[in-house]
Design a protein around this motif. Structure first.
Motif, mmCIF file in Angstrom:
data_model
loop_
_atom_site.group_PDB
_atom_site.id
_atom_site.type_symbol
_atom_site.label_atom_id
_atom_site.label_comp_id
_atom_site.label_asym_id
_atom_site.label_seq_id
_atom_site.Cartn_x
_atom_site.Cartn_y
_atom_site.Cartn_z
ATOM 1 N N ILE A 149 101.152 92.731 -62.372
ATOM 2 C CA ILE A 149 99.959 92.515 -61.543
ATOM 3 C C ILE A 149 99.321 93.836 -61.155
ATOM 4 C CG2 ILE A 149 99.107 91.639 -59.324
ATOM 5 C CD1 ILE A 149 101.219 89.416 -59.573
ATOM 6 N N SER A 150 100.119 94.718 -60.600
ATOM 7 C CA SER A 150 99.591 95.968 -60.063
ATOM 8 C C SER A 150 99.561 97.047 -61.147
ATOM 9 C CB SER A 150 100.465 96.421 -58.887
ATOM 10 O OG SER A 150 99.960 97.608 -58.343
ATOM 11 N N MET A 151 98.339 97.285 -61.666
ATOM 12 C CA MET A 151 98.131 98.323 -62.677
ATOM 13 C C MET A 151 96.880 99.103 -62.314
ATOM 14 S SD MET A 151 98.983 96.316 -66.256
ATOM 15 C CE MET A 151 97.827 94.965 -65.989
ATOM 16 N N PRO A 152 96.813 100.366 -62.703
ATOM 17 C CA PRO A 152 95.612 101.156 -62.404
ATOM 18 C C PRO A 152 94.378 100.607 -63.124
ATOM 19 C CG PRO A 152 97.405 102.541 -63.232
ATOM 20 C CD PRO A 152 97.833 101.127 -63.380
ATOM 21 N N TYR A 153 93.233 100.815 -62.534
ATOM 22 C CA TYR A 153 91.919 100.488 -63.078
ATOM 23 C C TYR A 153 91.607 98.996 -63.081
ATOM 24 C CZ TYR A 153 92.637 105.245 -64.702
ATOM 25 O OH TYR A 153 92.949 106.563 -64.757
ATOM 26 N N GLU A 154 92.539 98.169 -63.562
ATOM 27 C CA GLU A 154 92.306 96.733 -63.655
ATOM 28 C C GLU A 154 93.660 96.039 -63.510
ATOM 29 O OE1 GLU A 154 90.142 93.623 -66.771
ATOM 30 O OE2 GLU A 154 90.530 95.673 -67.399
ATOM 31 N N ASN A 155 93.780 95.136 -62.546
ATOM 32 C CA ASN A 155 95.069 94.485 -62.343
ATOM 33 C C ASN A 155 95.220 93.255 -63.250
ATOM 34 O OD1 ASN A 155 94.093 92.086 -60.994
ATOM 35 N ND2 ASN A 155 93.910 93.260 -59.109
ATOM 36 N N GLY A 156 96.385 92.652 -63.198
ATOM 37 C CA GLY A 156 96.664 91.501 -64.054
ATOM 38 C C GLY A 156 95.744 90.323 -63.828
ATOM 39 N N PHE A 157 95.382 90.066 -62.576
ATOM 40 C CA PHE A 157 94.465 88.967 -62.276
ATOM 41 C C PHE A 157 93.080 89.227 -62.876
ATOM 42 C CE2 PHE A 157 97.346 88.609 -58.476
ATOM 43 C CZ PHE A 157 97.994 87.465 -58.910
ATOM 44 N N GLU A 158 92.611 90.451 -62.765
ATOM 45 C CA GLU A 158 91.306 90.803 -63.335
ATOM 46 C C GLU A 158 91.323 90.656 -64.855
ATOM 47 O OE1 GLU A 158 89.862 94.024 -59.966
ATOM 48 O OE2 GLU A 158 91.238 94.690 -61.547
ATOM 49 N N LEU A 159 92.441 91.019 -65.472
ATOM 50 C CA LEU A 159 92.565 90.839 -66.918
ATOM 51 C C LEU A 159 92.401 89.365 -67.278
ATOM 52 C CD1 LEU A 159 93.354 91.537 -69.846
ATOM 53 C CD2 LEU A 159 95.738 91.388 -69.127
ATOM 54 N N LEU A 160 93.120 88.495 -66.581
ATOM 55 C CA LEU A 160 93.030 87.061 -66.878
ATOM 56 C C LEU A 160 91.630 86.513 -66.654
ATOM 57 C CD1 LEU A 160 96.379 85.671 -65.451
ATOM 58 C CD2 LEU A 160 95.789 86.138 -67.845
ATOM 59 N N GLU A 161 90.950 86.995 -65.616
ATOM 60 C CA GLU A 161 89.582 86.543 -65.339
ATOM 61 C C GLU A 161 88.619 86.918 -66.465
ATOM 62 O OE1 GLU A 161 88.548 88.169 -61.523
ATOM 63 O OE2 GLU A 161 90.059 86.961 -60.494
ATOM 64 N N SER A 162 88.947 87.980 -67.188
ATOM 65 C CA SER A 162 88.057 88.450 -68.246
ATOM 66 C C SER A 162 88.297 87.747 -69.584
ATOM 67 C CB SER A 162 88.215 89.959 -68.436
ATOM 68 O OG SER A 162 89.461 90.259 -69.056
ATOM 69 N N ILE A 163 89.297 86.901 -69.630
ATOM 70 C CA ILE A 163 89.643 86.197 -70.876
ATOM 71 C C ILE A 163 89.378 84.712 -70.689
ATOM 72 C CG2 ILE A 163 91.519 85.586 -72.450
ATOM 73 C CD1 ILE A 163 92.890 88.184 -71.636
ATOM 74 N N ALA A 164 88.667 84.132 -71.613
ATOM 75 C CA ALA A 164 88.441 82.685 -71.552
ATOM 76 C C ALA A 164 88.333 82.155 -72.974
ATOM 77 C CB ALA A 164 87.175 82.383 -70.769
ATOM 78 N N PRO A 165 88.927 81.064 -73.282
ATOM 79 C CA PRO A 165 89.897 80.357 -72.452
ATOM 80 C C PRO A 165 91.276 81.014 -72.573
ATOM 81 C CG PRO A 165 89.659 79.205 -74.524
ATOM 82 C CD PRO A 165 88.680 80.372 -74.557
#
Length: 129
Positions: free
Chosen positions: A55-71
């Motif tokens: 979850i906690s990563m620099p620049y972009e966290n794990g939640f933000e990564l998932l939000e950017s991928i669909a589906p």
């Protein structure tokens, strides 16, 4: 064989999880990534069955990564040192939430959940044919 991707900014965590996953003969770690940006590229390239996501990563966290991928057509197992994100993780379709350091029992449970969910989805899709 389940294709897995590990996304974590800590190389030691990637190496430990990669080592632990070798015990599962039905999992093939196809990519390891140290950032959300690398993870996004790997997900597109490999079309994994599951990802192990910090979850906690620099620049972009794990939640933000998932939000950017669909589906999201893969299973997500969050791997983190912080327990305060569990509720949000499950709201983001997490199959499991593993706390570092990862116990063998919890890892086995997470893999079992993915297998069960994938078998159910595969059976469901075959019934539709």
């Amino acid at each position: 064989m389940l294709k897995a991707i590990i996304i974590d900014d800590e190389l030691d965590s990637i190496e430990a999880l990669t080592h632990d996953l070798k015990a599962f003969k039905n999992i093939n770690v196809v990519a390891t990534c140290q950032s959300a940006k690398e993870g996004r590229k790997a997900i597109r390239a490999w079309e994994p069955d599951m990802i192990f996501l910090d979850i906690s990563m620099p620049y972009e966290n794990g939640f933000e990564l998932l939000e950017s991928i669909a589906p999201i057509d893969f299973e997500v197992i969050f791997v983190t040192a912080y327990d305060q994100h569990a509720v949000k993780a499950f709201k983001n379709s997490a199959v499991h939430y593993l706390l570092k350091p990862i116990s063998e029992e919890e890892l086995a449970e997470a893999v079992k959940r993915v297998e069960k969910k994938r078998q159910h989805l595969l059976g469901f899709s075959q019934e539709q044919l």
